[in-house]
Design a protein around this motif. Structure first.
Motif, PDB file in Angstrom:
ATOM      1  N   LYS A  34      34.977  35.333  48.407  1.00  0.00           N
ATOM      2  CA  LYS A  34      35.302  36.676  47.928  1.00  0.00           C
ATOM      3  C   LYS A  34      34.904  36.821  46.462  1.00  0.00           C
ATOM      4  CE  LYS A  34      37.383  37.436  51.863  1.00  0.00           C
ATOM      5  NZ  LYS A  34      36.801  38.344  52.891  1.00  0.00           N
ATOM      6  N   GLU A  35      34.790  38.051  46.034  1.00  0.00           N
ATOM      7  CA  GLU A  35      34.453  38.308  44.629  1.00  0.00           C
ATOM      8  C   GLU A  35      35.699  38.162  43.776  1.00  0.00           C
ATOM      9  OE1 GLU A  35      32.359  41.760  41.847  1.00  0.00           O
ATOM     10  OE2 GLU A  35      32.792  42.142  43.966  1.00  0.00           O
ATOM     11  N   GLY A  36      35.580  37.402  42.679  1.00  0.00           N
ATOM     12  CA  GLY A  36      36.703  37.239  41.760  1.00  0.00           C
ATOM     13  C   GLY A  36      36.700  38.315  40.703  1.00  0.00           C
ATOM     14  N   THR A  37      37.603  39.288  40.828  1.00  0.00           N
ATOM     15  CA  THR A  37      37.607  40.434  39.904  1.00  0.00           C
ATOM     16  C   THR A  37      38.881  40.519  39.076  1.00  0.00           C
ATOM     17  OG1 THR A  37      38.516  41.841  41.649  1.00  0.00           O
ATOM     18  CG2 THR A  37      36.116  41.760  41.444  1.00  0.00           C
ATOM     19  N   VAL A  38      39.710  39.491  39.127  1.00  0.00           N
ATOM     20  CA  VAL A  38      40.961  39.505  38.357  1.00  0.00           C
ATOM     21  C   VAL A  38      40.652  39.273  36.880  1.00  0.00           C
ATOM     22  CG1 VAL A  38      43.162  38.336  37.992  1.00  0.00           C
ATOM     23  CG2 VAL A  38      42.335  38.759  40.316  1.00  0.00           C
ATOM     24  N   SER A  39      41.256  40.065  36.017  1.00  0.00           N
ATOM     25  CA  SER A  39      41.023  39.971  34.576  1.00  0.00           C
ATOM     26  C   SER A  39      42.343  39.764  33.843  1.00  0.00           C
ATOM     27  CB  SER A  39      40.357  41.252  34.068  1.00  0.00           C
ATOM     28  OG  SER A  39      41.245  42.350  34.220  1.00  0.00           O
ATOM     29  N   ASP A  40      42.245  39.563  32.518  1.00  0.00           N
ATOM     30  CA  ASP A  40      43.458  39.493  31.694  1.00  0.00           C
ATOM     31  C   ASP A  40      44.338  40.732  31.909  1.00  0.00           C
ATOM     32  OD1 ASP A  40      42.036  37.370  30.746  1.00  0.00           O
ATOM     33  OD2 ASP A  40      42.265  37.861  28.635  1.00  0.00           O
ATOM     34  N   ARG A  41      43.674  41.871  32.044  1.00  0.00           N
ATOM     35  CA  ARG A  41      44.415  43.125  32.222  1.00  0.00           C
ATOM     36  C   ARG A  41      45.202  43.112  33.529  1.00  0.00           C
ATOM     37  NH1 ARG A  41      41.690  49.171  32.377  1.00  0.00           N
ATOM     38  NH2 ARG A  41      43.647  50.364  32.390  1.00  0.00           N
ATOM     39  N   THR A  42      44.595  42.561  34.576  1.00  0.00           N
ATOM     40  CA  THR A  42      45.301  42.450  35.852  1.00  0.00           C
ATOM     41  C   THR A  42      46.565  41.624  35.699  1.00  0.00           C
ATOM     42  OG1 THR A  42      43.131  42.455  36.938  1.00  0.00           O
ATOM     43  CG2 THR A  42      45.029  41.846  38.281  1.00  0.00           C
ATOM     44  N   VAL A  43      46.440  40.482  35.012  1.00  0.00           N
ATOM     45  CA  VAL A  43      47.590  39.593  34.814  1.00  0.00           C
ATOM     46  C   VAL A  43      48.661  40.298  33.981  1.00  0.00           C
ATOM     47  CG1 VAL A  43      48.363  37.388  33.867  1.00  0.00           C
ATOM     48  CG2 VAL A  43      46.154  37.535  35.036  1.00  0.00           C
ATOM     49  N   ARG A  44      48.248  41.047  32.970  1.00  0.00           N
ATOM     50  CA  ARG A  44      49.226  41.799  32.163  1.00  0.00           C
ATOM     51  C   ARG A  44      49.992  42.800  33.026  1.00  0.00           C
ATOM     52  NH1 ARG A  44      45.193  41.608  28.243  1.00  0.00           N
ATOM     53  NH2 ARG A  44      44.429  43.701  28.751  1.00  0.00           N
ATOM     54  N   HIS A  45      49.287  43.450  33.949  1.00  0.00           N
ATOM     55  CA  HIS A  45      49.964  44.391  34.846  1.00  0.00           C
ATOM     56  C   HIS A  45      50.990  43.679  35.715  1.00  0.00           C
ATOM     57  CE1 HIS A  45      46.598  47.700  34.647  1.00  0.00           C
ATOM     58  NE2 HIS A  45      47.263  47.547  33.515  1.00  0.00           N
ATOM     59  N   HIS A  55      47.251  42.612  45.700  1.00  0.00           N
ATOM     60  CA  HIS A  55      46.508  42.626  46.960  1.00  0.00           C
ATOM     61  C   HIS A  55      46.738  41.318  47.713  1.00  0.00           C
ATOM     62  CE1 HIS A  55      44.669  46.324  45.810  1.00  0.00           C
ATOM     63  NE2 HIS A  55      44.038  45.800  44.778  1.00  0.00           N
ATOM     64  N   PRO A  56      46.616  41.313  49.048  1.00  0.00           N
ATOM     65  CA  PRO A  56      46.922  40.121  49.853  1.00  0.00           C
ATOM     66  C   PRO A  56      46.207  38.851  49.386  1.00  0.00           C
ATOM     67  CG  PRO A  56      46.656  42.015  51.283  1.00  0.00           C
ATOM     68  CD  PRO A  56      46.281  42.464  49.916  1.00  0.00           C
ATOM     69  N   ARG A  57      44.901  38.926  49.126  1.00  0.00           N
ATOM     70  CA  ARG A  57      44.179  37.726  48.703  1.00  0.00           C
ATOM     71  C   ARG A  57      44.646  37.241  47.334  1.00  0.00           C
ATOM     72  NH1 ARG A  57      42.409  35.250  53.102  1.00  0.00           N
ATOM     73  NH2 ARG A  57      40.891  36.466  54.291  1.00  0.00           N
ATOM     74  N   GLN A  58      44.986  38.181  46.462  1.00  0.00           N
ATOM     75  CA  GLN A  58      45.495  37.791  45.149  1.00  0.00           C
ATOM     76  C   GLN A  58      46.852  37.106  45.281  1.00  0.00           C
ATOM     77  OE1 GLN A  58      45.518  41.395  42.837  1.00  0.00           O
ATOM     78  NE2 GLN A  58      43.288  41.429  42.566  1.00  0.00           N
TER      79      GLN A  58
END
Length: 424
Positions: A34-45, A55-58
């Motif tokens: 899968k494509e890895g699209t998680v960023s620092d901003r995602t983690v902050r959220h 999301h399920p895969r995350q």
């Protein structure tokens, strides 16, 4: 919007930054194609609670990295929806699988991730190896330095260096060099504690190189700290002072006052060893000031868990005795023993021996001998590390010099010979 404290605590316990967690999740996603699209901003959220249910895969990736369910990490599914797991029974099996696979680490399924991604070593591999360091630190705290621990540490370093050849990025490569430096420093410390100075010196030289390759200032300070201990052990007192000052010069001392305090404390011992009373007291003062500023909840590697107010008091006792202030050394030793946590049995034994030396240097022979006997009580059931045996030899030598014919001295010598023969 409520912050996700569970995730924040898990992040702190694993010693990860937000960027490192994002990279670990992306590593896992890529291992699944899968494509890895998680960023620092995602983690902050995730941390702020803006995203309550990834999301399920995350979620799957987060469960893999931390070895627990998404709910245990503080995430909450929307009302009326079940979790991604099929049933509570499957959740339990899933958790047990993580726990048994990880042998107590926080990155429970890291080995499975590495197997699925044979040509790209990433953050999850770094986490797995870092957790192995915690196991070695706990073993050192309970048993002291010994050859099996030294071999295990060198094996960990070798694995890190092998993995760095397949690192997914230069950043991962540097981290693996830093991990290898810490494993090698663990082997060196085990050799120092076992009084195997030549092996310790070789390991420290290697660890210094690896810390440089990894651009890891914490590992660098760790190596110089051990260099200072080894040099004093070998009675190379100017080198011990130089090593303490080199530890002070590492960049981590400017970021974290606790590391600065440790470096100053080690330098204080160096000054006392070369007879510089003023320098020793000045460095002790700097160590106390820095420690008072150190945040207690700051995430730090497990090897430095021994250092805090109690250990600084134990070091103060060494410094005070070294500059001829035996009464001050005795007072500091008593305060150290009142504060050293029970699990640091070896440290308590060493502080007890320092107390005995301080009492002996005040010619309180009966009390000194009684205190020194407590070392054998504290270490009962375990072989005495070489470093401790050497310090007991120092006490024996000073006792023979100060009060060779006293009854207490004769009785302690008999006890010492008996315990010495059984402690190997």
């Amino acid at each position: 919007m409520e912050a996700n404290r569970n995730l924040a605590d898990a992040l702190s316990e694993a010693g990860l930054t937000q960027a490192e967690l994002a990279e670990a999740v992306n590593d896992y996603l890529r291992s699944l194609g899968k494509e890895g699209t998680v960023s620092d901003r995602t983690v902050r959220h995730w941390l702020t609670g803006k995203t309550r249910w990834p999301h399920p895969r995350q979620r799957e990736a987060l469960e893999t990295v931390f070895g627990c369910t998404a709910e245990e990490l503080g995430f909450m599914p929307p009302a009326g929806r079940r979790t991604a797991s099929s049933s509570p029974e499957e959740d339990s099996v899933h958790r047990r699988k993580f726990i048994t696979a990880a042998t107590g680490t926080t990155a429970a399924a890291v080995s499975l991730v590495a197997a699925a991604r044979p040509y790209a070593v990433g953050t999850t591999d770094v986490i797995r190896l870092r957790n192995g360091l915690d196991t070695l630190t706990a073993l050192d705290a309970s048993r002291g330095g010994h050859e099996a621990l030294e071999r295990a540490a060198l094996a960990g370093a070798a694995e890190a260096l092998e993995l760095q050849k397949r690192a997914a990025s230069q950043r991962i490569r540097q981290r693996l060099f830093g991990v290898a430096a810490n494993y090698t420093a663990s082997a060196a410390w085990s050799a120092v504690d076992a009084r195997q100075s030549d092996r310790a010196q070789g390991h420290l030289n290697r660890a210094l190189y690896l810390a440089g390759m990894g651009k890891d200032p914490v590992a660098l300070l760790r190596v110089w700290n051990s260099h200072a201990v080894l040099a004093r052990q070998r009675q190379e007192f100017p080198q011990a002072l130089d090593a303490g000052q080199a530890a002070q010069a590492t960049t981590v001392t400017r970021r974290d006052p606790l590391f600065a305090s440790l470096a100053h404390a080690r330098t204080a011992i160096g000054h006392s060893s070369v007879g510089d009373r003023r320098g020793a007291l000045r460095s002790l003062g700097h160590a106390e000031e820095a420690l008072a500023k150190a945040p207690r909840e700051e995430p730090r590697p497990s090897w430095v868990a021994f250092y805090g107010p109690a250990e600084l008091l134990a070091i103060t006792a060494i410094v005070r005795d070294g500059i001829g202030d035996a009464a001050g050394a005795e007072a500091a030793s008593h305060r150290a023993l009142a504060a050293i946590p029970q699990q640091f049995r070896r440290n308590r034994a060493l502080a007890t021996l320092q107390l005995a030396l301080a009492q002996l240097h005040q010619r309180d022979v009966d009390q000194a001998c009684a205190t020194a006997e407590q070392v054998f009580v504290l270490m009962h059931g375990s072989a005495l590390p070489g470093r401790m045996r050497s310090y007991l030899g120092d006490f024996y030598r000073d006792l023979t010099t100060i009060a060779p014919d006293s009854r207490a001295a004769r009785e302690w010598k008999d006890r010492h010979r008996s315990e010495w023969s059984q402690a190997r």
